[in-house]
Design an enzyme around this catalytic site. Structure first.
Site, mmCIF file in Angstrom:
data_model
loop_
_atom_site.group_PDB
_atom_site.id
_atom_site.type_symbol
_atom_site.label_atom_id
_atom_site.label_comp_id
_atom_site.label_asym_id
_atom_site.label_seq_id
_atom_site.Cartn_x
_atom_site.Cartn_y
_atom_site.Cartn_z
ATOM 1 N N SER A 59 0.822 -1.208 0.000
ATOM 2 C CA SER A 59 0.000 0.000 0.000
ATOM 3 C C SER A 59 0.854 1.256 0.000
ATOM 4 O O SER A 59 1.638 1.506 0.919
ATOM 5 C CB SER A 59 -0.913 0.034 1.225
ATOM 6 O OG SER A 59 -1.514 1.306 1.309
ATOM 7 N N HIS A 107 -1.144 -1.185 -4.277
ATOM 8 C CA HIS A 107 -2.432 -0.895 -3.645
ATOM 9 C C HIS A 107 -2.532 0.615 -3.425
ATOM 10 O O HIS A 107 -1.668 1.223 -2.790
ATOM 11 C CB HIS A 107 -2.530 -1.647 -2.310
ATOM 12 C CG HIS A 107 -3.868 -1.556 -1.655
ATOM 13 N ND1 HIS A 107 -4.951 -2.299 -2.068
ATOM 14 C CD2 HIS A 107 -4.321 -0.797 -0.625
ATOM 15 C CE1 HIS A 107 -6.007 -2.023 -1.301
ATOM 16 N NE2 HIS A 107 -5.644 -1.103 -0.420
ATOM 17 N N ASP A 137 -4.831 3.616 -1.996
ATOM 18 C CA ASP A 137 -5.940 3.905 -1.092
ATOM 19 C C ASP A 137 -6.506 5.305 -1.343
ATOM 20 O O ASP A 137 -5.945 6.302 -0.903
ATOM 21 C CB ASP A 137 -5.468 3.788 0.362
ATOM 22 C CG ASP A 137 -5.250 2.348 0.789
ATOM 23 O OD1 ASP A 137 -6.193 1.544 0.645
ATOM 24 O OD2 ASP A 137 -4.145 2.026 1.269
ATOM 25 N N MET A 150 -9.115 8.054 -0.506
ATOM 26 C CA MET A 150 -9.971 8.419 0.632
ATOM 27 C C MET A 150 -10.521 9.818 0.412
ATOM 28 O O MET A 150 -9.798 10.710 -0.038
ATOM 29 C CB MET A 150 -9.159 8.398 1.925
ATOM 30 C CG MET A 150 -8.447 7.076 2.169
ATOM 31 S SD MET A 150 -7.636 7.086 3.767
ATOM 32 C CE MET A 150 -6.791 5.498 3.724
ATOM 33 N N HIS A 166 -8.292 1.024 -4.287
ATOM 34 C CA HIS A 166 -9.287 0.797 -3.227
ATOM 35 C C HIS A 166 -9.948 2.138 -2.920
ATOM 36 O O HIS A 166 -9.319 2.999 -2.302
ATOM 37 C CB HIS A 166 -8.535 0.218 -2.011
ATOM 38 C CG HIS A 166 -9.350 0.030 -0.777
ATOM 39 N ND1 HIS A 166 -8.772 -0.169 0.463
ATOM 40 C CD2 HIS A 166 -10.699 -0.003 -0.569
ATOM 41 C CE1 HIS A 166 -9.716 -0.323 1.370
ATOM 42 N NE2 HIS A 166 -10.891 -0.219 0.785
ATOM 43 N N MET A 216 -12.263 4.432 -0.992
ATOM 44 C CA MET A 216 -13.008 4.606 0.266
ATOM 45 C C MET A 216 -13.705 5.953 0.164
ATOM 46 O O MET A 216 -13.254 6.961 0.708
ATOM 47 C CB MET A 216 -12.027 4.541 1.444
ATOM 48 C CG MET A 216 -11.504 3.135 1.711
ATOM 49 S SD MET A 216 -9.972 3.115 2.653
ATOM 50 C CE MET A 216 -8.789 3.213 1.304
ATOM 51 N N MET A 253 -11.524 -6.101 5.142
ATOM 52 C CA MET A 253 -10.770 -5.131 5.945
ATOM 53 C C MET A 253 -10.520 -5.729 7.328
ATOM 54 O O MET A 253 -11.462 -6.116 8.022
ATOM 55 C CB MET A 253 -11.568 -3.826 6.124
ATOM 56 C CG MET A 253 -11.813 -2.997 4.883
ATOM 57 S SD MET A 253 -10.386 -2.181 4.112
ATOM 58 C CE MET A 253 -9.395 -1.607 5.459
ATOM 59 N N ASP A 267 -6.788 -6.650 3.963
ATOM 60 C CA ASP A 267 -6.207 -5.307 4.033
ATOM 61 C C ASP A 267 -6.250 -4.774 5.461
ATOM 62 O O ASP A 267 -7.324 -4.575 6.017
ATOM 63 C CB ASP A 267 -7.010 -4.382 3.094
ATOM 64 C CG ASP A 267 -6.399 -2.998 2.962
ATOM 65 O OD1 ASP A 267 -5.311 -2.764 3.510
ATOM 66 O OD2 ASP A 267 -7.026 -2.160 2.287
HETATM 67 C C1 DX5 Z 1 -6.534 1.466 5.383
HETATM 68 C C2 DX5 Z 1 -6.043 1.067 4.021
HETATM 69 C C3 DX5 Z 1 -4.937 0.101 4.008
HETATM 70 C C4 DX5 Z 1 -3.672 0.545 4.709
HETATM 71 C C5 DX5 Z 1 -2.994 -0.682 5.258
HETATM 72 O O1 DX5 Z 1 -7.664 2.253 5.226
HETATM 73 O O2 DX5 Z 1 -7.124 0.516 3.262
HETATM 74 O O3 DX5 Z 1 -4.654 -0.282 2.665
HETATM 75 O O4 DX5 Z 1 -2.779 1.211 3.885
HETATM 76 O O5 DX5 Z 1 -1.891 -0.288 5.969
HETATM 77 P P1 DX5 Z 1 -1.140 -1.270 6.967
HETATM 78 O O6 DX5 Z 1 -0.661 -2.424 6.159
HETATM 79 O O7 DX5 Z 1 -0.065 -0.430 7.514
HETATM 80 O O8 DX5 Z 1 -2.158 -1.697 8.006
HETATM 81 ZN ZN ZN Z 2 -6.640 -0.344 1.258
#
Ligand code: DX5
Ligand code: ZN
Length: 218
Positions: A9, A34, A36, A38, A67, A69, A138, A178
């Site tokens: 990620s 990956h 993220d 947001m 991903h 969110m 998750m 994840d």
């Molecule tokens: C959280 C993200 C994850 C995050 C995971 O909202 O969806 O992808 O980056 O990070 P680690 O591996 O550090 O828990």
């Molecule tokens: Zn993620």
């Protein structure tokens, strides 16, 4: 059996050096990046928009596992695919028409994934098993990297595995995990049936990123 997919990620990468960071985990053996996304509404954090995903796409040698969110995945999914998402994962909790959104993503040429928050039961996606390409479980509440792994979410991995098998789709549908994935939690999620692993802190935070990725595959 397919090899386990490792998707580091970018959230844990150095934002001042994204280009080099992509290249570094590619050289270390990453399968996917990956990403993220947001929006500051669905989750209490704000990250990347469309132009950033386009820039990543131009600079990446491996697929982008995006991903989202965000509160409005049904409206935005197509835009993220056009921007370069190879796998687009949206949240079931935020989608009014998940079946339609899956069709839209697939007809745009990407793989469609559905994410489930820790508080969401596997039954929430039971009518989508025949259509989705991936389910993302998750194991932290979305919004931040570096959080503690939620062990109770692991049962959902085996439930989804059984649902996929019942639909005759074993091997066609990935189960991605994840949040808090590291050398201590990986055994449990793989035993439950995970086929793809997201790891932020564990890979980007490692001195030897290749060794960290290899340790997840072992
Ligand atoms: C959280 C993200 C994850 C995050 C995971 O909202 O969806 O992808 O980056 O990070 P680690 O591996 O550090 O828990
Ligand atoms: Zn993620």
């Amino acid at each position: 059996m397919k090899n386990i997919i490792v998707s580091p990620s970018l959230l844990a990468a150095d934002p001042m050096r994204f280009g080099q960071e992509l290249a570094s985990v590619e050289a270390a053996g990453a399968d996917w990046h990956h990403v993220d996304v947001m929006d500051g509404h669905f989750v209490p954090n704000l990250t990347y928009g469309i132009p950033f995903v386009e820039a990543l796409k131009k600079n990446s040698k491996i697929p982008l596992d995006v991903h989202i969110m965000i509160t409005n995945p049904d409206q935005m999914a197509g835009d993220y695919v056009s921007a370069g998402a190879d796998i687009l994962v949206f949240h079931i909790e935020a989608s009014t028409h998940p079946h339609r959104t899956i069709q839209k993503i697939k007809s745009s040429g990407a793989k469609a994934g559905i994410a489930l928050n820790p508080g969401t039961p596997s039954s929430a996606v039971s009518q989508l098993i025949a259509d989705a390409d991936l389910f993302l479980v998750m194991t932290v509440n979305p919004g931040f990297g570096g959080q503690k792994f939620i062990h109770t979410a692991v049962d959902k991995i085996s439930e989804l595995k059984a649902m996929i098998a019942k639909a005759g789709r074993t091997g066609e549908v990935d189960i991605e995990v994840d949040g808090g994935v590291n050398n201590e939690t990986v055994g449990k999620v793989r035993a439950a049936g995970a086929t793809a692993l997201v790891a932020g802190t564990y890979v980007y935070g490692a001195k030897d990123r290749a060794a960290a990725i290899a340790s997840l595959r072992r």
